[in-house]
Design a protein around this motif. Structure first.
Motif, PDB file in Angstrom:
ATOM      1  N   LEU A  70       0.828  -1.204   0.000  1.00  0.00           N
ATOM      2  CA  LEU A  70       0.000   0.000   0.000  1.00  0.00           C
ATOM      3  C   LEU A  70       0.865   1.258   0.000  1.00  0.00           C
ATOM      4  O   LEU A  70       1.819   1.375   0.770  1.00  0.00           O
ATOM      5  CB  LEU A  70      -0.916  -0.005   1.225  1.00  0.00           C
ATOM      6  N   THR A  71       0.539   2.207  -0.873  1.00  0.00           N
ATOM      7  CA  THR A  71       1.260   3.476  -0.945  1.00  0.00           C
ATOM      8  C   THR A  71       0.642   4.485   0.026  1.00  0.00           C
ATOM      9  O   THR A  71      -0.428   4.251   0.599  1.00  0.00           O
ATOM     10  CB  THR A  71       1.192   4.059  -2.361  1.00  0.00           C
ATOM     11  N   ALA A  72       1.303   5.639   0.182  1.00  0.00           N
ATOM     12  CA  ALA A  72       0.769   6.697   1.046  1.00  0.00           C
ATOM     13  C   ALA A  72      -0.547   7.236   0.491  1.00  0.00           C
ATOM     14  O   ALA A  72      -1.514   7.446   1.231  1.00  0.00           O
ATOM     15  CB  ALA A  72       1.798   7.819   1.178  1.00  0.00           C
ATOM     16  N   GLN A  73      -0.603   7.450  -0.833  1.00  0.00           N
ATOM     17  CA  GLN A  73      -1.844   7.926  -1.440  1.00  0.00           C
ATOM     18  C   GLN A  73      -2.934   6.871  -1.363  1.00  0.00           C
ATOM     19  O   GLN A  73      -4.113   7.178  -1.174  1.00  0.00           O
ATOM     20  CB  GLN A  73      -1.586   8.322  -2.900  1.00  0.00           C
ATOM     21  N   GLY A  74      -2.529   5.600  -1.511  1.00  0.00           N
ATOM     22  CA  GLY A  74      -3.494   4.517  -1.390  1.00  0.00           C
ATOM     23  C   GLY A  74      -4.069   4.427   0.010  1.00  0.00           C
ATOM     24  O   GLY A  74      -5.267   4.188   0.192  1.00  0.00           O
ATOM     25  N   ALA A  75      -3.220   4.634   1.022  1.00  0.00           N
ATOM     26  CA  ALA A  75      -3.685   4.586   2.411  1.00  0.00           C
ATOM     27  C   ALA A  75      -4.714   5.680   2.677  1.00  0.00           C
ATOM     28  O   ALA A  75      -5.712   5.461   3.375  1.00  0.00           O
ATOM     29  CB  ALA A  75      -2.494   4.733   3.352  1.00  0.00           C
ATOM     30  N   LYS A  76      -4.487   6.853   2.104  1.00  0.00           N
ATOM     31  CA  LYS A  76      -5.434   7.953   2.278  1.00  0.00           C
ATOM     32  C   LYS A  76      -6.769   7.632   1.616  1.00  0.00           C
ATOM     33  O   LYS A  76      -7.839   7.864   2.190  1.00  0.00           O
ATOM     34  CB  LYS A  76      -4.842   9.232   1.688  1.00  0.00           C
ATOM     35  N   SER A  77      -6.714   7.079   0.405  1.00  0.00           N
ATOM     36  CA  SER A  77      -7.943   6.725  -0.304  1.00  0.00           C
ATOM     37  C   SER A  77      -8.625   5.508   0.312  1.00  0.00           C
ATOM     38  O   SER A  77      -9.807   5.270   0.064  1.00  0.00           O
ATOM     39  CB  SER A  77      -7.630   6.451  -1.780  1.00  0.00           C
ATOM     40  N   PHE A  78      -7.873   4.738   1.108  1.00  0.00           N
ATOM     41  CA  PHE A  78      -8.428   3.570   1.786  1.00  0.00           C
ATOM     42  C   PHE A  78      -9.163   3.980   3.056  1.00  0.00           C
ATOM     43  O   PHE A  78      -9.468   3.148   3.908  1.00  0.00           O
ATOM     44  CB  PHE A  78      -7.314   2.573   2.128  1.00  0.00           C
ATOM     45  N   ALA A  79      -9.443   5.265   3.176  1.00  0.00           N
ATOM     46  CA  ALA A  79     -10.212   5.825   4.299  1.00  0.00           C
ATOM     47  C   ALA A  79      -9.505   5.654   5.635  1.00  0.00           C
ATOM     48  O   ALA A  79     -10.139   5.676   6.689  1.00  0.00           O
ATOM     49  CB  ALA A  79     -11.606   5.201   4.359  1.00  0.00           C
ATOM     50  N   GLY A  80      -8.180   5.459   5.594  1.00  0.00           N
ATOM     51  CA  GLY A  80      -7.427   5.392   6.834  1.00  0.00           C
ATOM     52  C   GLY A  80      -7.486   4.068   7.559  1.00  0.00           C
ATOM     53  O   GLY A  80      -7.060   3.976   8.716  1.00  0.00           O
ATOM     54  N   TYR A  81      -7.981   3.019   6.914  1.00  0.00           N
ATOM     55  CA  TYR A  81      -8.057   1.718   7.581  1.00  0.00           C
ATOM     56  C   TYR A  81      -6.687   1.055   7.674  1.00  0.00           C
ATOM     57  O   TYR A  81      -6.463   0.206   8.539  1.00  0.00           O
ATOM     58  CB  TYR A  81      -9.036   0.800   6.842  1.00  0.00           C
ATOM     59  N   TYR A  82      -5.763   1.428   6.780  1.00  0.00           N
ATOM     60  CA  TYR A  82      -4.415   0.872   6.804  1.00  0.00           C
ATOM     61  C   TYR A  82      -3.406   1.982   6.547  1.00  0.00           C
ATOM     62  O   TYR A  82      -3.721   2.996   5.918  1.00  0.00           O
ATOM     63  CB  TYR A  82      -4.255  -0.231   5.745  1.00  0.00           C
ATOM     64  N   THR A  83      -2.186   1.777   7.029  1.00  0.00           N
ATOM     65  CA  THR A  83      -1.125   2.764   6.851  1.00  0.00           C
ATOM     66  C   THR A  83      -0.273   2.405   5.639  1.00  0.00           C
ATOM     67  O   THR A  83      -0.265   1.256   5.175  1.00  0.00           O
ATOM     68  CB  THR A  83      -0.230   2.825   8.097  1.00  0.00           C
ATOM     69  N   ALA A  84       0.457   3.392   5.140  1.00  0.00           N
ATOM     70  CA  ALA A  84       1.363   3.159   4.014  1.00  0.00           C
ATOM     71  C   ALA A  84       2.389   2.096   4.393  1.00  0.00           C
ATOM     72  O   ALA A  84       2.882   2.059   5.522  1.00  0.00           O
ATOM     73  CB  ALA A  84       2.063   4.455   3.637  1.00  0.00           C
ATOM     74  N   GLY A  85       2.697   1.220   3.444  1.00  0.00           N
ATOM     75  CA  GLY A  85       3.642   0.137   3.692  1.00  0.00           C
ATOM     76  C   GLY A  85       2.981  -1.168   4.080  1.00  0.00           C
ATOM     77  O   GLY A  85       3.659  -2.200   4.198  1.00  0.00           O
ATOM     78  N   THR A  86       1.660  -1.155   4.280  1.00  0.00           N
ATOM     79  CA  THR A  86       0.947  -2.381   4.633  1.00  0.00           C
ATOM     80  C   THR A  86       0.936  -3.342   3.444  1.00  0.00           C
ATOM     81  O   THR A  86       0.593  -2.944   2.328  1.00  0.00           O
ATOM     82  CB  THR A  86      -0.505  -2.068   5.035  1.00  0.00           C
ATOM     83  N   PRO A  87       1.307  -4.604   3.656  1.00  0.00           N
ATOM     84  CA  PRO A  87       1.247  -5.572   2.544  1.00  0.00           C
ATOM     85  C   PRO A  87      -0.202  -5.827   2.135  1.00  0.00           C
ATOM     86  O   PRO A  87      -1.070  -6.031   2.986  1.00  0.00           O
ATOM     87  CB  PRO A  87       1.891  -6.830   3.127  1.00  0.00           C
ATOM     88  N   LEU A  88      -0.456  -5.813   0.850  1.00  0.00           N
ATOM     89  CA  LEU A  88      -1.757  -6.168   0.301  1.00  0.00           C
ATOM     90  C   LEU A  88      -1.672  -7.561  -0.313  1.00  0.00           C
ATOM     91  O   LEU A  88      -0.608  -8.175  -0.332  1.00  0.00           O
ATOM     92  CB  LEU A  88      -2.181  -5.137  -0.751  1.00  0.00           C
ATOM     93  N   ASP A  89      -2.796  -8.067  -0.809  1.00  0.00           N
ATOM     94  CA  ASP A  89      -2.773  -9.377  -1.460  1.00  0.00           C
ATOM     95  C   ASP A  89      -1.934  -9.308  -2.735  1.00  0.00           C
ATOM     96  O   ASP A  89      -1.888  -8.264  -3.403  1.00  0.00           O
ATOM     97  CB  ASP A  89      -4.196  -9.816  -1.809  1.00  0.00           C
ATOM     98  N   PRO A  90      -1.277 -10.415  -3.104  1.00  0.00           N
ATOM     99  CA  PRO A  90      -0.488 -10.421  -4.343  1.00  0.00           C
ATOM    100  C   PRO A  90      -1.377 -10.279  -5.572  1.00  0.00           C
ATOM    101  O   PRO A  90      -2.565 -10.604  -5.547  1.00  0.00           O
ATOM    102  CB  PRO A  90       0.219 -11.778  -4.312  1.00  0.00           C
ATOM    103  N   VAL A  91      -0.778  -9.802  -6.641  1.00  0.00           N
ATOM    104  CA  VAL A  91      -1.490  -9.510  -7.886  1.00  0.00           C
ATOM    105  C   VAL A  91      -1.061 -10.497  -8.966  1.00  0.00           C
ATOM    106  O   VAL A  91       0.131 -10.776  -9.126  1.00  0.00           O
ATOM    107  CB  VAL A  91      -1.191  -8.068  -8.353  1.00  0.00           C
ATOM    108  N   SER A  92      -2.036 -11.019  -9.708  1.00  0.00           N
ATOM    109  CA  SER A  92      -1.747 -11.872 -10.866  1.00  0.00           C
ATOM    110  C   SER A  92      -2.481 -11.311 -12.076  1.00  0.00           C
ATOM    111  O   SER A  92      -3.605 -10.819 -11.949  1.00  0.00           O
ATOM    112  CB  SER A  92      -2.195 -13.316 -10.618  1.00  0.00           C
ATOM    113  N   LEU A  93      -1.844 -11.381 -13.229  1.00  0.00           N
ATOM    114  CA  LEU A  93      -2.497 -10.909 -14.445  1.00  0.00           C
ATOM    115  C   LEU A  93      -2.022 -11.707 -15.642  1.00  0.00           C
ATOM    116  O   LEU A  93      -0.937 -12.296 -15.636  1.00  0.00           O
ATOM    117  CB  LEU A  93      -2.247  -9.412 -14.662  1.00  0.00           C
TER     118      LEU A  93
END
Length: 470
Positions: free
Chosen positions: A179-202
């Motif tokens: 999670l990025t700093a901007q992502g943490a802000k858009s995540f409504a503050g539920y997690y802080t920047a640097g939090t591991p998210l689920d892995p991505v596959s494409l």
């Protein structure tokens, strides 16, 4: 003009092309490719899903824009578009679909937690990658709603992955996301920047540069008369139905550990299956339809489940519809079982196409028996979508494009180091057969050019007049 100047110019020209001749063939062949079709599987954050649906938030999540689920905890986004440069490894792919999380319901019916993540886009440049997404969230405490397009939501761990030299499909599996700093802000503050998210596959399909469309007018376009709708006749038809989302999740999840298999022309749209090539009769004025569709879907799981549905039939009359199918379960075959009913009040053609979009469907008593009483009669099943073309030029609605080799099962669980989790695209070095041959040919051609240049220079010097002769 000095004699033999043309020969000298020829030698200079031959030497000038040597650097180009010495370039590997792969460098000349590399060209930017278009991303057209594909999917991205991502659970965002599994613990967040559990929190939303758990006893504290007592909420739920819903899918939008054709997004689907795969396995027990991943969301599938579809219809990739973008670009890929095999020479530099630069990659961009945007996907359709979204997921909305709601929880902590208030007395007025609104939600304290309300977060929508949609249209994820992956960008990779110079060895680093970022996942962007459209975000709509409600701030904790104040309730202020913010909407932002293409927020840099997560950084992607691409250690050990060389994006250069790929063709199609381009696939990445279980890429770590943070999670990025901007992502943490858009995540409504539920997690802080640097939090591991689920892995991505494409996995996305790529094609070469598209040819320029012809600007010459097509003959006869204006002179072709439009065909009028005729009772009993239609050109093409398709019915879309996903059976039930939770049933698909059960089959492919940790309990069922199974899969579904499509055959006989059925297509996978992620959140639904398409059964095409409808044949039968349709009366636009009375809005009645009796049509049979091609395709089959078979569900198998480790607990012994083996269920095949085929030869789907749709019957519309008096504003009501019934979807039936032939059923093969545990070796027993039953024909024309009415599975679900749905409302179809407005099914008149417009511009040669009659469309019914996501009509809520209810399980019948006979349908409940098909699922071994897993669901009771009256249970809400996945909605039914139906399209009937009454004119040859009318095109059926497009199906979400999952790309080639779409799987109903989630990506394997990550193991080992981050580099081992990823399935990198082939590098140019790995594809050495063709490139070496091209390199050998280039070197041979360069040798011939060099020899020709030297020969011309020797002739120039040999035939050059001496100072005494002038």
């Amino acid at each position: 003009m000095p004699p033999f100047r043309p020969a000298r110019l020829l030698a200079v020209a031959l030497l000038a092309v040597l650097p180009g001749a010495l370039l590997p063939a792969t460098a000349a062949q590399a060209a930017s490719r278009t991303v057209q079709g594909g999917r991205l599987d991502w659970g965002i954050k599994s613990s967040f899903q559990s929190y939303v649906t758990g006893p504290i938030a007592q909420g739920s999540w819903g899918l939008t824009g054709g997004a689907a689920t795969v396995g027990g905890s991943q969301f599938r986004f579809h219809s990739a578009t973008g670009s890929y440069d095999p020479a530099s490894g630069a990659f961009r792919a945007g996907f359709s679909g979204g997921v909305r999380f709601t929880g902590h319901k208030k007395s007025d019916g609104s939600y304290e937690l309300d977060l929508t993540i949609s249209r994820p886009t992956v960008r990779i440049q110079g060895g680093s990658g970022t996942l962007y997404a459209d975000m709509t969230s409600k701030e904790r405490g104040s309730g202020r709603v913010t909407t932002a397009a293409q927020v840099p939501l997560a950084t992607l761990g691409l250690s050990g992955i060389d994006m250069r030299g790929g063709t199609t499909p381009v696939a990445l599996t279980n890429i770590p996301a943070t999670l990025t700093a901007q992502g943490a802000k858009s995540f409504a503050g539920y997690y802080t920047a640097g939090t591991p998210l689920d892995p991505v596959s494409l996995s996305v399909d790529t094609t070469g540069p598209a040819a320029k469309p012809s600007t010459s007018p097509k003959p006869g376009n204006s002179a072709e008369p439009k065909k009028k709708s005729t009772a009993g006749r239609f050109e093409d038809a398709a019915v879309d139905w996903g059976v039930r989302r939770t049933f698909r999740e059960y089959v492919t999840g940790s309990i069922g550990q199974g899969k579904w298999t499509l055959a006989d022309g059925a297509q996978d749209g992620g959140a639904l299956f398409r059964f095409p090539k409808g044949k039968g009769t349709y009366d636009p004025e009375r809005k009645t339809l009796a049509a049979t569709f091609a395709g089959s879907v078979r569900f198998t799981a480790h607990d012994g489940l083996d269920l095949k549905l085929s030869r789907f039939v749709v019957a519309l009359k008096s504003g009501r519809g019934t979807l039936s199918a032939d059923v093969l379960s545990d070796g027993k075959a039953t024909r024309s079982v009415p599975l679900v009913t749905f409302a179809a009040k407005d099914f008149a053609p417009k511009n040669g196409l009659a469309v019914l979009t996501e009509a809520p469907a209810t399980l019948t008593a006979d349908g409940a028996k098909v699922f071994g009483s897993l669901y009771k009669a009256g249970t809400a099943m996945d909605p039914v979508s139906l399209a009937v073309a009454t004119e040859a030029k009318a095109a059926l609605p497009a199906l979400p494009d999952l790309g080639s080799d779409a799987s109903a099962s989630p990506s394997p669980e990550p193991t080992g180091s981050p580099a081992a989790k990823a399935a990198p695209v082939p590098t140019a070095a790995e594809k050495d057969d063709g490139s070496r041959t091209g390199l050998y040919l280039a070197l041979g051609g360069a040798g011939l050019l060099a020899a020709a240049a030297v020969t011309v220079l020797l002739l120039v010097r040999r035939n050059r007049p001496s100072p005494d002769a002038s």
